[in-house]
Design an enzyme around this catalytic site. Structure first.
Site, PDB file in Angstrom:
ATOM      1  N   LYS A  65       0.871  -1.187   0.000  1.00  0.00           N
ATOM      2  CA  LYS A  65       0.000   0.000   0.000  1.00  0.00           C
ATOM      3  C   LYS A  65       0.902   1.231   0.000  1.00  0.00           C
ATOM      4  CE  LYS A  65      -3.924   1.762   2.796  1.00  0.00           C
ATOM      5  NZ  LYS A  65      -4.818   1.416   3.920  1.00  0.00           N
ATOM      6  N   SER A 140      -9.694   1.362   2.770  1.00  0.00           N
ATOM      7  CA  SER A 140      -8.768   2.180   2.009  1.00  0.00           C
ATOM      8  C   SER A 140      -7.655   1.377   1.334  1.00  0.00           C
ATOM      9  CB  SER A 140      -8.130   3.249   2.906  1.00  0.00           C
ATOM     10  OG  SER A 140      -7.356   2.667   3.926  1.00  0.00           O
ATOM     11  N   SER A 164      -9.944  -1.147   7.022  1.00  0.00           N
ATOM     12  CA  SER A 164      -9.395  -0.882   5.684  1.00  0.00           C
ATOM     13  C   SER A 164      -8.661  -2.020   5.004  1.00  0.00           C
ATOM     14  CB  SER A 164      -8.467   0.321   5.739  1.00  0.00           C
ATOM     15  OG  SER A 164      -9.216   1.468   5.508  1.00  0.00           O
TER      16      SER A 164
HETATM   17  N1  GLN Z   1     -13.356   3.854   6.510  1.00  0.00           N
HETATM   18  C1  GLN Z   1     -12.690   4.197   7.727  1.00  0.00           C
HETATM   19  C2  GLN Z   1     -12.238   5.643   7.684  1.00  0.00           C
HETATM   20  O1  GLN Z   1     -12.399   6.273   6.687  1.00  0.00           O
HETATM   21  C3  GLN Z   1     -11.531   3.252   8.003  1.00  0.00           C
HETATM   22  C4  GLN Z   1     -10.326   3.537   7.231  1.00  0.00           C
HETATM   23  C5  GLN Z   1      -9.151   2.678   7.607  1.00  0.00           C
HETATM   24  O2  GLN Z   1      -9.271   1.620   8.228  1.00  0.00           O
HETATM   25  N2  GLN Z   1      -7.956   3.158   7.273  1.00  0.00           N
HETATM   26  O3  GLN Z   1     -11.734   6.160   8.638  1.00  0.00           O
END
Ligand code: GLN
Length: 470
Positions: A65, A140, A164
């Site tokens: 990532k 994400s 994510s």
């Molecule tokens: N969707 C969640 C957020 O926007 C989790 C994102 C994540 O785990 N990095 O904060």
């Protein structure tokens, strides 16, 4: 192009006639094809490692990532702010992977700075789902999930602050896991919210996940939250015997599941587990605490994020925009460097951290987080695993989804609140799209989570699946 698992590659490497140079030539060709289709890479590393230098070993291809620092390789976290950032050091996990003969094929797209759930906020644009490119991969860690799901690489790393790794893993039909908080060093990971952030991985089967977890876990003195607990041999100790184990189905989540086909699939899984000798029972926690998940998460995550990213001001780090004074330079740089959704989150976080608001917002959120964690801990006095559906739907169509505030779509961050190991496993198909379940275990009991997932994987038969043309 054949989609190999890590274990299959290790076997191939032992064969006399295996041509690693050809393997990497084909893999890079396939990477370009998948990029065209999925838009999942920010950077593809240019070289076939076997073309120029004759390496002494065979290496496993993987993807990171784009929020892991990689020495000499662009690391953008999919943000305009870090568009040209080339780190001078490697994240701890990147060093480990180098030592373990893994080859970095590229850096994958993500929601900007890890904040998002659909990979639509990435600087390089939306990432498509390998099973149907008119649908999202999720976020994400969308790029990493899509690339493992496309069969290109056997594993990828992601980060998980709220869900994510696990949410997109489910949408893309692959295994996603974050271990216990502190189990894998976060040194060199561009942070989001430090009390919730985890490094984790995506693979196509549980044996590979056990291998990757074992490789990455362990103490690192460069991360002050790193745990000194011994790391078991997850792969060798994988054991599908589940007799006597107790699983709790979180009723609050199950009750919120509206899709009839996903509901039936979940009930089948409960029957399968019972057949394997596991005791499965329903448990619930007070609904007002479940309803507090989103506000608590939002406040804590945004407060920690705004504090962590104070250094991205155009002067210390990040893209520079000229201004009249130091303050003006920071304002110009941050206004230009962050998208509106990031600015909104930072403003919310800063608001909750103001002296007048701290007690009633940030500290209150922390107190409610503690109440939620206490409830989860109570469940683990009687049960070894909490089982839930991973999501209430298949991967949504691009541009057809809106933020859902339902429990079913937001419960995965419970294990970020508690820091417990949590794994998402493919468990079937609805409308030709993969669906998944989530298993969460006690702190440092990754082995139990992996074992149950391993047994289920053997029963359900979705190991090593991928889709290269959907
Ligand atoms: N969707 C969640 C957020 O926007 C989790 C994102 C994540 O785990 N990095 O904060």
């Amino acid at each position: 192009m054949v989609a190999y698992s890590i274990e299959q590659l290790h076997e191939l490497f032992l064969k006399e006639d295996f041509d690693i140079q050809k393997f990497y030539d084909e893999l890079y060709k396939e990477a370009l094809y998948q990029q065209e289709r999925l838009n999942a890479f920010v950077t593809i590393t240019k070289t076939n490692p076997y073309k120029e230098i004759k390496q002494l070993f065979d290496s496993i291809p993987y993807v990171l990532k784009d929020n892991f620092n990689t020495k000499g390789i662009l690391t953008t976290a999919s943000s305009q702010m870090l568009k040209d950032y080339v780190p001078v050091y490697d994240a701890h996990v990147v060093e480990i992977l180098k030592q373990n003969k893994c080859h970095l094929v590229g850096k994958s797209s993500m929601d900007e700075l890890g904040m998002g759930y659909n990979n639509q906020t990435a600087l390089t644009g939306i990432v498509c789902n390998p099973w149907d490119s008119s649908r999202i991969a999720g976020g994400s860690s969308g790029g990493s999930s899509a690339l493992v799901g496309s069969g290109l690489i056997p594993f990828a790393l992601g980060s998980d602050t709220g869900d994510s790794i696990r949410k997109p893993a489910g949408y893309c039909g692959v295994v996603g896991m974050k271990p216990t908080w502190g189990r894998i060093s976060r040194y060199g990971l561009i942070p989001y919210a430090s009390s919730l952030d985890h490094v984790g991985a995506l693979t196509r089967n549980i044996k590979d996940m056990a291998l990757v977890m074992e490789m990455l876990s362990g103490y690192d003195d460069k991360d002050m939250t790193s745990s000194t607990q011994n790391v078991p041999h997850y792969r060798n100790e994988l054991n599908a015997n589940m007799k006597g184990l107790k699983i709790a189905v979180l009723k609050n989540v199950f009750d919120d599941l509206k899709d009839e086909k996903i509901r039936l699939n979940f009930m089948d899984i409960i029957q399968t587990l019972k057949r394997l000798g596991v005791i499965v029972e329903e448990v619930s926690i007070p609904n007002e605490l479940m309803e507090a998940i989103i506000p608590v998460y939002t406040i804590i995550a945004n407060c920690e994020a705004t504090s962590n990213h104070a250094c991205l001001d155009g002067i210390k780090y990040g893209c520079y925009k000229d201004g009249q004074s130091i303050e003006d330079i920071m304002i110009q740089s941050r206004t230009y460097g962050f998208s509106s959704q990031i600015r909104r989150r930072f403003i919310l976080g800063s608001l909750a951290l103001l002296e007048d608001n701290q007690e009633k917002m940030f500290k209150k959120a922390q107190c409610v987080r503690r109440l939620i964690v206490d409830e989860i801990n109570k469940i683990f006095l009687d049960y070894d695993i909490i089982l839930t559906p991973n999501s209430g739907s298949i991967a949504p169509l691009i541009d057809h989804q809106s933020r859902s505030y339902d429990i079913i779509e937001n419960h995965l961050c419970l294990s970020n609140f508690t820091g417990m190991p949590s794994l998402t496993l493919p468990c079937g198909f609805v409308e030709n799209m993969p669906i998944a379940v989530n298993l969460t275990g006690r702190l440092f009991e990754e082995q139990t989570v992996l074992n149950i997932a391993y047994a289920l994987e053997q029963e359900l038969g979705y190991a090593n699946q991928y889709c290269r043309e959907g």
